[in-house]
Design a protein around this motif. Sequence first.
Motif, PDB file in Angstrom:
ATOM      1  N   ARG A 289     -35.778 -17.246   1.088  1.00  0.00           N
ATOM      2  CA  ARG A 289     -36.131 -15.783   0.967  1.00  0.00           C
ATOM      3  C   ARG A 289     -37.512 -15.467   1.721  1.00  0.00           C
ATOM      4  O   ARG A 289     -37.896 -14.316   1.574  1.00  0.00           O
ATOM      5  N   ASN A 290     -37.937 -16.693   2.058  1.00  0.00           N
ATOM      6  CA  ASN A 290     -39.401 -16.445   2.544  1.00  0.00           C
ATOM      7  C   ASN A 290     -40.434 -15.606   1.520  1.00  0.00           C
ATOM      8  O   ASN A 290     -41.303 -14.844   1.996  1.00  0.00           O
ATOM      9  N   ASN A 291     -40.274 -15.910   0.472  1.00  0.00           N
ATOM     10  CA  ASN A 291     -40.918 -15.250  -0.781  1.00  0.00           C
ATOM     11  C   ASN A 291     -42.276 -16.312  -0.961  1.00  0.00           C
ATOM     12  O   ASN A 291     -42.243 -17.131  -1.822  1.00  0.00           O
ATOM     13  N   VAL A 292     -43.253 -15.977  -0.528  1.00  0.00           N
ATOM     14  CA  VAL A 292     -44.503 -16.907  -0.597  1.00  0.00           C
ATOM     15  C   VAL A 292     -45.129 -16.878  -2.156  1.00  0.00           C
ATOM     16  O   VAL A 292     -45.380 -17.938  -2.762  1.00  0.00           O
ATOM     17  N   GLU A 293     -45.299 -15.881  -2.530  1.00  0.00           N
ATOM     18  CA  GLU A 293     -45.789 -15.730  -3.843  1.00  0.00           C
ATOM     19  C   GLU A 293     -44.830 -16.098  -4.792  1.00  0.00           C
ATOM     20  O   GLU A 293     -45.359 -16.824  -5.865  1.00  0.00           O
ATOM     21  N   GLY A 294     -43.505 -15.993  -4.799  1.00  0.00           N
ATOM     22  CA  GLY A 294     -42.742 -16.450  -5.661  1.00  0.00           C
ATOM     23  C   GLY A 294     -42.547 -17.935  -5.719  1.00  0.00           C
ATOM     24  O   GLY A 294     -42.386 -18.667  -6.699  1.00  0.00           O
ATOM     25  N   TYR A 295     -42.697 -18.827  -4.573  1.00  0.00           N
ATOM     26  CA  TYR A 295     -42.648 -19.820  -4.299  1.00  0.00           C
ATOM     27  C   TYR A 295     -43.926 -20.535  -5.065  1.00  0.00           C
ATOM     28  O   TYR A 295     -44.011 -21.600  -5.700  1.00  0.00           O
ATOM     29  N   ALA A 296     -45.085 -20.030  -5.002  1.00  0.00           N
ATOM     30  CA  ALA A 296     -46.298 -20.466  -5.402  1.00  0.00           C
ATOM     31  C   ALA A 296     -46.322 -20.402  -6.894  1.00  0.00           C
ATOM     32  O   ALA A 296     -46.705 -21.520  -7.508  1.00  0.00           O
ATOM     33  N   GLN A 297     -45.722 -19.000  -7.338  1.00  0.00           N
ATOM     34  CA  GLN A 297     -45.610 -19.077  -8.886  1.00  0.00           C
ATOM     35  C   GLN A 297     -44.724 -20.362  -9.452  1.00  0.00           C
ATOM     36  O   GLN A 297     -44.751 -20.853 -10.397  1.00  0.00           O
ATOM     37  N   ALA A 298     -43.450 -20.507  -8.613  1.00  0.00           N
ATOM     38  CA  ALA A 298     -42.591 -21.583  -9.087  1.00  0.00           C
ATOM     39  C   ALA A 298     -43.254 -22.893  -9.294  1.00  0.00           C
ATOM     40  O   ALA A 298     -43.133 -23.677 -10.183  1.00  0.00           O
ATOM     41  N   LEU A 299     -44.215 -23.383  -8.180  1.00  0.00           N
ATOM     42  CA  LEU A 299     -44.996 -24.521  -8.382  1.00  0.00           C
ATOM     43  C   LEU A 299     -45.962 -24.531  -9.310  1.00  0.00           C
ATOM     44  O   LEU A 299     -45.989 -25.529 -10.156  1.00  0.00           O
ATOM     45  N   LYS A 300     -46.692 -23.341  -9.809  1.00  0.00           N
ATOM     46  CA  LYS A 300     -47.494 -23.298 -10.717  1.00  0.00           C
ATOM     47  C   LYS A 300     -46.992 -23.622 -12.193  1.00  0.00           C
ATOM     48  O   LYS A 300     -47.352 -24.151 -13.144  1.00  0.00           O
ATOM     49  N   GLU A 301     -45.495 -22.825 -12.302  1.00  0.00           N
ATOM     50  CA  GLU A 301     -44.928 -23.037 -13.695  1.00  0.00           C
ATOM     51  C   GLU A 301     -44.328 -24.414 -13.791  1.00  0.00           C
ATOM     52  O   GLU A 301     -44.448 -25.004 -14.768  1.00  0.00           O
ATOM     53  N   PHE A 302     -43.820 -25.124 -12.666  1.00  0.00           N
ATOM     54  CA  PHE A 302     -43.566 -26.607 -12.912  1.00  0.00           C
ATOM     55  C   PHE A 302     -44.821 -27.474 -13.255  1.00  0.00           C
ATOM     56  O   PHE A 302     -44.769 -28.115 -14.167  1.00  0.00           O
ATOM     57  N   ASP A 303     -45.969 -27.192 -12.448  1.00  0.00           N
ATOM     58  CA  ASP A 303     -47.260 -27.750 -12.503  1.00  0.00           C
ATOM     59  C   ASP A 303     -47.620 -27.674 -14.175  1.00  0.00           C
ATOM     60  O   ASP A 303     -48.084 -28.627 -14.773  1.00  0.00           O
ATOM     61  N   GLU A 304     -47.398 -26.541 -14.603  1.00  0.00           N
ATOM     62  CA  GLU A 304     -47.773 -26.385 -16.218  1.00  0.00           C
ATOM     63  C   GLU A 304     -47.100 -27.196 -17.254  1.00  0.00           C
ATOM     64  O   GLU A 304     -47.266 -27.479 -18.134  1.00  0.00           O
ATOM     65  N   ARG A 305     -45.763 -27.648 -16.650  1.00  0.00           N
ATOM     66  CA  ARG A 305     -44.748 -28.562 -17.850  1.00  0.00           C
ATOM     67  C   ARG A 305     -45.138 -29.819 -17.332  1.00  0.00           C
ATOM     68  O   ARG A 305     -44.369 -30.803 -18.022  1.00  0.00           O
ATOM     69  N   VAL A 306     -45.779 -30.261 -16.438  1.00  0.00           N
ATOM     70  CA  VAL A 306     -45.988 -31.867 -16.061  1.00  0.00           C
ATOM     71  C   VAL A 306     -46.677 -32.508 -17.088  1.00  0.00           C
ATOM     72  O   VAL A 306     -46.298 -33.583 -17.727  1.00  0.00           O
ATOM     73  N   PRO A 307     -47.663 -31.994 -17.916  1.00  0.00           N
ATOM     74  CA  PRO A 307     -48.330 -32.686 -19.276  1.00  0.00           C
ATOM     75  C   PRO A 307     -47.289 -33.177 -20.225  1.00  0.00           C
ATOM     76  O   PRO A 307     -47.211 -34.018 -20.865  1.00  0.00           O
ATOM     77  N   GLU A 308     -46.176 -31.815 -20.232  1.00  0.00           N
ATOM     78  CA  GLU A 308     -45.109 -32.117 -21.343  1.00  0.00           C
ATOM     79  C   GLU A 308     -44.284 -33.297 -20.874  1.00  0.00           C
ATOM     80  O   GLU A 308     -43.794 -34.075 -21.734  1.00  0.00           O
TER      81      GLU A 308
END
Length: 391
Positions: A289-308
């Motif tokens: 959907r060419n949603n750059v902001e949404g893609y970036a936010q999804a990357l950040k959300e995954f990144d936040e789960r990496v320590p867990e």
Amino acid sequence: MIKRVTLIVLDSVGIGALPDAKMYGDEGSHTVDNISKQLGGLQLPNLERLGLGLIEGVNEIRKTDEPIGSFGRSLEKSAGKDTTTGHWEIAGIILEKPFPTYPDGFPSEVISKFEEAIGRKVLGNKPASGTVIIEELGKEHMETGYPIVYTSADSVFQIAAHEEIISVEELYDMCEKARQILTGKHSVGRVIARPFLGKPGEFYRTPNRRDFALKPIQRTILDEIKDNGYDVMAVGKIEDIFAGVGITESVHTKNNMDGVDKTIEFMKTDKNGLIFTNLVDFDMKYGHRNNVEGYAQALKEFDERVPEIIENLKDDEILIITADHGCDPTTPSTDHSREYIPILVYGSKVKSGVNLGTRETFADIGATILDVLGIEKSINGNSFANLIIKR
């Protein structure tokens, strides 16, 4: 000895155009870097710690001086740039010919057989965005009861239907019929059920999507792991991508975070073998959907789960984070892009700071998984276990 591998595929998180990207119209694609450029920076501190910014060709992600993981990237040896091709190659299958695509819609020989099989006509039959075509044809679909058939640049036969007009079960049955028809030269990678709800102008797709994939054309690492008495635990689309072959247990997911939750639930068990996860939101919700902001936010959300995820790794387990292709949301195209994929490896038995360079095929990941599990079976790909595993 390593007894389990957790393999997480960040669907479409590519890291730069492959040398042959021009043949696919994907010159200049770089999903991660281009998102970072467009937003003036992208901070992914936990993936950075694993070594994401140190991978060759990744220039817009911070480089750490002390990576805790090993890192690299891989070329795709198979022809194509779709989900099935990417995952199959990770698991050891290299395709010489891409799955068929239909830029002008499906030929009459396919559509007539499908209409006869389901006892009704179809609407659409053209390449389209899934959200756009249900807005375009949803009202007519509701009035006629005719399912909407469409495709994309990928090798897919997609059937959209309103759940109150055609039940989810009936839609799945239609997909099964299509899968039986789409063989031989028309062996598309996936038939996809695309149920939706709502009313004209307010249609929305539901989580009841289901993929009906071709069965793998040869044995994969999943078969080898299963046949050696290990568990193969599939999270998300994995069961669909491999048509259930070689899988001992599977769970479907609602979104990326549910996918992480389900992965961790498997990690908390004492089962050994392979946990194989696909996180599809990057691709399905944002890349296409060419949603750059949404893609970036999804990357950040995954990144936040990496320590867990790391906290739940057992001492005899390793974590591999990778992708299956690109889907650069900053380019005019809404389709997949032919890109390198990242390889990030972590575990108590994994050396830190090893640069794996550029691997010749995604299958190196699968070969490495068999190697670390002590399964002596020759498949496509070369293991890099000797480079990263502490002896």
